[in-house]
Each structure stands twice: as structure tokens, then as C-alpha cells.
Design a protein around this motif. Sequence first.
Motif, mmCIF file in Angstrom:
data_model
loop_
_atom_site.group_PDB
_atom_site.id
_atom_site.type_symbol
_atom_site.label_atom_id
_atom_site.label_comp_id
_atom_site.label_asym_id
_atom_site.label_seq_id
_atom_site.Cartn_x
_atom_site.Cartn_y
_atom_site.Cartn_z
ATOM 1 N N ILE A 1 0.842 -1.203 0.000
ATOM 2 C CA ILE A 1 0.000 0.000 0.000
ATOM 3 C C ILE A 1 0.879 1.256 0.000
ATOM 4 N N ALA A 2 1.995 1.174 0.740
ATOM 5 C CA ALA A 2 2.914 2.317 0.789
ATOM 6 C C ALA A 2 3.426 2.640 -0.616
ATOM 7 N N LEU A 3 3.728 1.603 -1.379
ATOM 8 C CA LEU A 3 4.216 1.821 -2.756
ATOM 9 C C LEU A 3 3.174 2.563 -3.584
ATOM 10 N N GLU A 4 1.940 2.146 -3.438
ATOM 11 C CA GLU A 4 0.870 2.788 -4.203
ATOM 12 C C GLU A 4 0.660 4.231 -3.716
ATOM 13 N N GLY A 5 0.726 4.435 -2.402
ATOM 14 C CA GLY A 5 0.563 5.789 -1.855
ATOM 15 C C GLY A 5 1.642 6.727 -2.376
ATOM 16 N N SER A 6 2.868 6.238 -2.462
ATOM 17 C CA SER A 6 3.957 7.124 -2.894
ATOM 18 C C SER A 6 3.840 7.425 -4.391
ATOM 19 N N LEU A 7 3.430 6.434 -5.176
ATOM 20 C CA LEU A 7 3.250 6.689 -6.622
ATOM 21 C C LEU A 7 2.176 7.754 -6.837
ATOM 22 N N LYS A 8 1.094 7.604 -6.084
ATOM 23 C CA LYS A 8 -0.026 8.545 -6.241
ATOM 24 C C LYS A 8 0.423 9.959 -5.913
ATOM 25 N N LEU A 9 1.190 10.085 -4.830
ATOM 26 C CA LEU A 9 1.615 11.425 -4.408
ATOM 27 C C LEU A 9 2.534 12.059 -5.447
ATOM 28 N N LYS A 10 3.529 11.303 -5.919
ATOM 29 C CA LYS A 10 4.463 11.947 -6.869
ATOM 30 C C LYS A 10 3.775 12.241 -8.189
ATOM 31 N N GLU A 11 2.868 11.355 -8.581
ATOM 32 C CA GLU A 11 2.188 11.499 -9.869
ATOM 33 C C GLU A 11 1.398 12.803 -9.967
ATOM 34 N N ILE A 12 0.704 13.173 -8.905
ATOM 35 C CA ILE A 12 -0.168 14.353 -9.053
ATOM 36 C C ILE A 12 0.295 15.574 -8.277
ATOM 37 N N SER A 13 1.169 15.393 -7.253
ATOM 38 C CA SER A 13 1.593 16.590 -6.506
ATOM 39 C C SER A 13 3.007 17.002 -6.888
ATOM 40 N N TYR A 14 3.710 16.156 -7.639
ATOM 41 C CA TYR A 14 5.087 16.381 -8.081
ATOM 42 C C TYR A 14 6.060 16.486 -6.900
ATOM 43 N N ILE A 15 5.679 15.931 -5.769
ATOM 44 C CA ILE A 15 6.628 15.855 -4.648
ATOM 45 C C ILE A 15 7.355 14.520 -4.761
ATOM 46 N N HIS A 16 8.666 14.571 -4.586
ATOM 47 C CA HIS A 16 9.415 13.323 -4.627
ATOM 48 C C HIS A 16 8.995 12.441 -3.437
ATOM 49 N N ALA A 17 8.574 11.243 -3.732
ATOM 50 C CA ALA A 17 8.142 10.339 -2.662
ATOM 51 C C ALA A 17 8.702 8.949 -2.932
ATOM 52 N N GLU A 18 9.062 8.253 -1.874
ATOM 53 C CA GLU A 18 9.575 6.885 -2.007
ATOM 54 C C GLU A 18 8.893 6.008 -0.981
ATOM 55 N N ALA A 19 8.696 4.755 -1.355
ATOM 56 C CA ALA A 19 8.128 3.817 -0.386
ATOM 57 C C ALA A 19 9.176 2.771 -0.041
ATOM 58 N N TYR A 20 9.273 2.462 1.223
ATOM 59 C CA TYR A 20 10.248 1.465 1.663
ATOM 60 C C TYR A 20 9.590 0.421 2.536
ATOM 61 N N ALA A 21 10.074 -0.811 2.366
ATOM 62 C CA ALA A 21 9.760 -1.841 3.344
ATOM 63 C C ALA A 21 10.453 -1.342 4.615
ATOM 64 N N ALA A 22 9.694 -1.072 5.673
ATOM 65 C CA ALA A 22 10.223 -0.307 6.805
ATOM 66 C C ALA A 22 11.495 -0.914 7.393
ATOM 67 N N GLY A 23 11.604 -2.225 7.361
ATOM 68 C CA GLY A 23 12.781 -2.878 7.931
ATOM 69 C C GLY A 23 14.041 -2.617 7.116
ATOM 70 N N LEU B 1 -4.605 7.354 1.752
ATOM 71 C CA LEU B 1 -3.413 7.724 0.970
ATOM 72 C C LEU B 1 -3.822 8.397 -0.345
ATOM 73 N N GLN B 2 -4.883 7.889 -0.951
ATOM 74 C CA GLN B 2 -5.389 8.534 -2.180
ATOM 75 C C GLN B 2 -5.803 9.971 -1.868
ATOM 76 N N LEU B 3 -6.488 10.124 -0.730
ATOM 77 C CA LEU B 3 -6.978 11.469 -0.366
ATOM 78 C C LEU B 3 -5.839 12.403 0.011
ATOM 79 N N ILE B 4 -4.807 11.874 0.665
ATOM 80 C CA ILE B 4 -3.643 12.721 0.998
ATOM 81 C C ILE B 4 -3.024 13.247 -0.299
ATOM 82 N N SER B 5 -2.862 12.367 -1.281
ATOM 83 C CA SER B 5 -2.289 12.802 -2.565
ATOM 84 C C SER B 5 -3.176 13.864 -3.191
#
Length: 607
Positions: free
Chosen positions: A477-499, A579-583
Motif C-alpha cells: 500500500i505504501a508503494l501505491e501511496g507514494s506513486l499517487k503522491l508523486k504522480e499528481i503533486s510532483y513531490i518526490h516520494a519513495e516507499a520502503y519496506a520499513a525494515g 493515501l489517495q486522499l492525501i495525494s
Amino acid sequence: MCGIVGYIGKRNAVDVMLQGLSKLEYRGYDSSGIAIVQGSEVLVNKAEGKLVNLQNKIEDLHLESSIGIGHTRWATHGRPSDYNAHPHTSQNGKFAVVHNGIVENYLRLKETYLADEVFTSETDTEVVAHLLEKFYNGSFEETVVKVLDVLEGAYALVMICADESDKIIACRKDSPMVLGIGDGESFIASDVPALLAYTRECMYIEQGELCVLTQDGITIKNHALEVIDKEVHTIEWDAEAAEKDGYEHFMLKEIFEQPTVFKKTIAGRIHGGEVQFDFDLSAEQVNSWNKIYIVACGTAYHAGLVGKAVIEKLARIPVEVEIASEFRYREPMLDEHTLVIVISQSGETADTVAALREAKKNGCKVMAVTNVVGSAIARESDYVIYIWAGPEISVASTKAYTTMLIAEYLLGVYLAQQKGMDNGALRAEILEGLQHLPDIAETMLTDAYLEQIQKAAEGYKDANDIFFIGRGLDWAIALEGSLKLKEISYIHAEAYAAGELKHGTLALVTDETPVIAICVQDATYDKIASNIKEVKAREANVLAIINEGDEETQKFVDETIAIPRIHNFVAPVLAVIPLQLISYYTAKVRGCEIDQPRNLAKSVTVE
Ligand code: M6R
């Protein structure tokens, strides 16, 4: 990607084209143009930028014609400009062409056939118009066939000829197009929304077919110009479904549609505790698959990551998830014991179609998870699971993603059930969770919830980098959230497996890198809690997506957004909604163009 509209009939083609092109704006474009026939001339008008520029340019010309072809261009060869915009014409101005795709051998064609000709654009498409003039033998249809014989690449081509102005000719190879049948009129478009205002009767064009549109109807011919019988389909989508319906953006509307479309994805598929699809797989067939590949791009790829977890857990078949553009170039090990699942909202993504064909060539059965009935992926697959999300217009995918997840849960249960696995209790819990999803999702979308998310988004307005972290399904889900954010807000975002953070990326975490942590999965809760504390120790501001009632996390993060409690395994469908709404709200507060983000296209029909 490029949008095409062609019309011949009793209305003013200019109005039909402009209306149709406006319905295709969501595909992404940088310029537009139209060509009509007036007398013995083809008249072309084009403009860089939004469609409204073209509308303004031609407003006072009062153009009228019964035939025309129009185009919105997404630049591949040559920068966005008036002169690179389509339609392109032949040197004598008698032929006009609009094109979606890439003519790969256009430089060779120029050298071989058109060395003395003057070109007015940098596009690959212009060679097609010039070749039509060069090869013309008095028959438009025969000439098109000759031109097709020398073209290499992918194309949807729609062409007119001033000397045969009673017809439009169209053909396609790998790029989508749909024909609309009217009464005393015929239509062609790259996608259904352009037709909805005029007709529900449509035909899909297969590779290599030549379509001749006249006022009296549409004739489909093969390469030898013999007439082919074609099935007529009825478009089920509501015209309203492709409108904003009072919402400021399609993206917000589509986020809000999720509870309704969840019901449609599930409807008719659960009977007496068992899952049924339109196809029937025997135990023998399912047991013959010792491996599954899920192949997709972008958001659909992210859906595939959830699908892997679901199928492996329920049906105990090993699953690999692959990015479609990589898949076929690395010689994957495929045979009749491999099932390939292709996931695609549009059903037309060029890389995913190519992967599908690679799989079939190697003897695999292919299953499609798609939204678009009649799309290339639906037509060429052995089994199809429609997600029934309805038209998704916003480039940023939302409801297609969540309905892809639901389709995967149903598939996981189905494969386990057909194999006769003894995990009936877990399957029943998942089906129960799925059946509750629509109502639970509905309860989330309150004004108070939106306000809370809006406020959080305001905090991200000036961020340069944002990290999303999660574990297991929360990471997907984090991966999808980060893609959504960069795609429409143009903020650099990355998703990581937290560990994984502490193996390198933690070096980037400071008080200037907000972190969004998804902590919904109980099995990994203690681990993600430790990872959050690691980023907090580096002074990052942390917003956590938590389960309702989770008071523990609230103690050590800066802010929380809760999702209603549901079976942990299906929780990703709900957890992605905030996450969709945050983006969405971050893009809005930054003044971005939400439904049509820069450089992107809805349907990526070139490789
Ligand atoms: O139509 P598809 O699902 O095949 O499209 C794949 C991707 O291009 C698509 O999901 C893309 O990543 C979305 N714009 C993301 O929101």
C-alpha cells in the motif's frame, strides 16, 4: 496518450470532433488539431496546449463539414508545438492523417520513398500522409493497404482524402480504437467516452483490419479488401459515469465511487460461500500450474504485489510479480505449467499487451484482470476477470486499484477452492470481509474525515521528499501511496519496506522528510512500531495510518488517520483510501492539475 476522433454524417463534424476530443482529454495530451474536407481541399487547424486553444483559434472561422478527423497529441517524436500537432497532410494537401503510436521505420521510409519531399514536422506520422500521396492509384482503400505494407511499429491511423471525401479509412496495429455506429452517421475514436453522447452501438477493430466509414455505415475489410462480418456490441457505461457530476475533479469523484463499485466487483461472484467467475477451472487445470506470474505496470503492478500475497497464502502457488516493460526482455521461464495474470485498467497498455503475447507464445494460459470490456487484453486472454470499476477518467488510478485488489481476493479464494484446499474457514472469513467492504468504505468518506486529511495535506505543501513505510501488505500500500503522491503533486516520494530503511535510506531521514507509516497489519505491528521509532529518533514528522481503536501508536507518532477495523487480510483496500486522499489534497493545495498531471497519459499505448 493520443486521442483520436473521426466523424462522417449529417452533423457538423467540427462539433462532434471537439466534443469527442474533450472527452478524451483525460488520456493526456499537449496539442490538438482537426482536419475537414471543404470542396476539394483538406483544411487543417491545430494548436499547441489545451483543446481550448484550438477552440479559440477556430471560433470565428465557423467551419462546417460532414467529414473530419481530430486528434489530441502526446508527444513522442518532436516537441509539443503547432507544427508537430496532428493531423498531418501530404505534400499536395489531399490526404490528412491522425495517428496514435509510433512508426518505427519512419526514417528509413523517408529515405527510401520520400527523399525529395519537404516535411513540415519532426513527427514519424507525417511520412504516412506523404506515402499516401506517393502510392495513390485512384483507390484510397488500395493505397492504404500499400502504405500499411511498408509500415513497422504500432499504430491507430485514421485518414481522409479530399478526392474521396465520402469516406474515412482507419486501421490499427497494437493501438486501440473503437467504431461507433449511428443512423446516417459513423464515428471512430480511441476510447468509448468520445462516443457516448451519440451512440451505444460499437464495434472493436482487430489487428490488420481496414475500416471504411461512410454516412451509410461502416465496412470492415481484411488485407485483401474482402468484407468481414463483425459483431456489434452495446456500450453499457452511463454517459453520466464519464462526467464529473459536481465533483471538482474526476479523481475525487472516483475516490468517492469506491463503495459503489466495490459492490459491482463482488456482485454475482459469491454463491453459497463459493466464488464463481465467467470461466470454470477444473482442479486438474489449477493443479497443473506450478507457478504464476503477475505482470502489469504502475498502479496495476502495485495491485499485483497484493495479489501475490493473497494467492500464495490462499492457494499456495508461488507467484512472481513483474513489471511488464521488463518481463519479456529477460526471457522469463514460461511453459504450460505457468499461469500468467496480466492486470490492466485500460486493457491496452502496450507493455502489458506485449507481455501477454510473450506468455501465449510460450504456451501459457493467460488470465486478464481488467476494466475495459473488449480491450486488447480482454480479447486476447484465455480467462477474464472484469473489475467493473466503470470509466476511470483521472490519470491517477484509484477505484481501478481497489477493485483490482478485490478481484484478486476473489481469485485467491477461487483458486484455493478449486484446488480443494482445506482452508475453508479462512476463505469464509475473507469472503465475509469482502462483503462488508462497500458499507465500511462508505462510512469512511465523511466530511470530518476529509477535513482531517486536508489538514494533514496542508502540512506537506512545501515538502521536497516524503517517505512512505510499511511492512508486508502495508508495504504494498505504501508503494501505491507514494506513486499517487508523486504522480499528481510532483513531490518526490519513495516507499520502503520499513525494515529496509536502516540499510541505507535512513541516512536521508531528517526533520525535513515527513514519513507516512502504514501500520494496519497486526502480524508486523511490533516491527513497524520499532521502525517508526527509528525515524522519530531522526526527528521526522510521522503520520500513521492505523486501525480504529489503536491507542498505542498515537502515543509515539505526530498524527494518525484511522481506518475502520476489518479482516487484516482485506484491510489494504481500506488503508489505501486515506493515501489517495492525501495525494489529492496535497496536489490541490499545491495548485497542481490533478486529473491530467504533466507528462503523463491515462492509457500508455506505446512501449
Ligand atoms: O491501464 P493500466 O492499468 O495498464 O495502466 C498502467 C499504468 O500506466 C497506470 O496504473 C499508472 O501507473 C497510473 N496512472 C497510476 O495512477
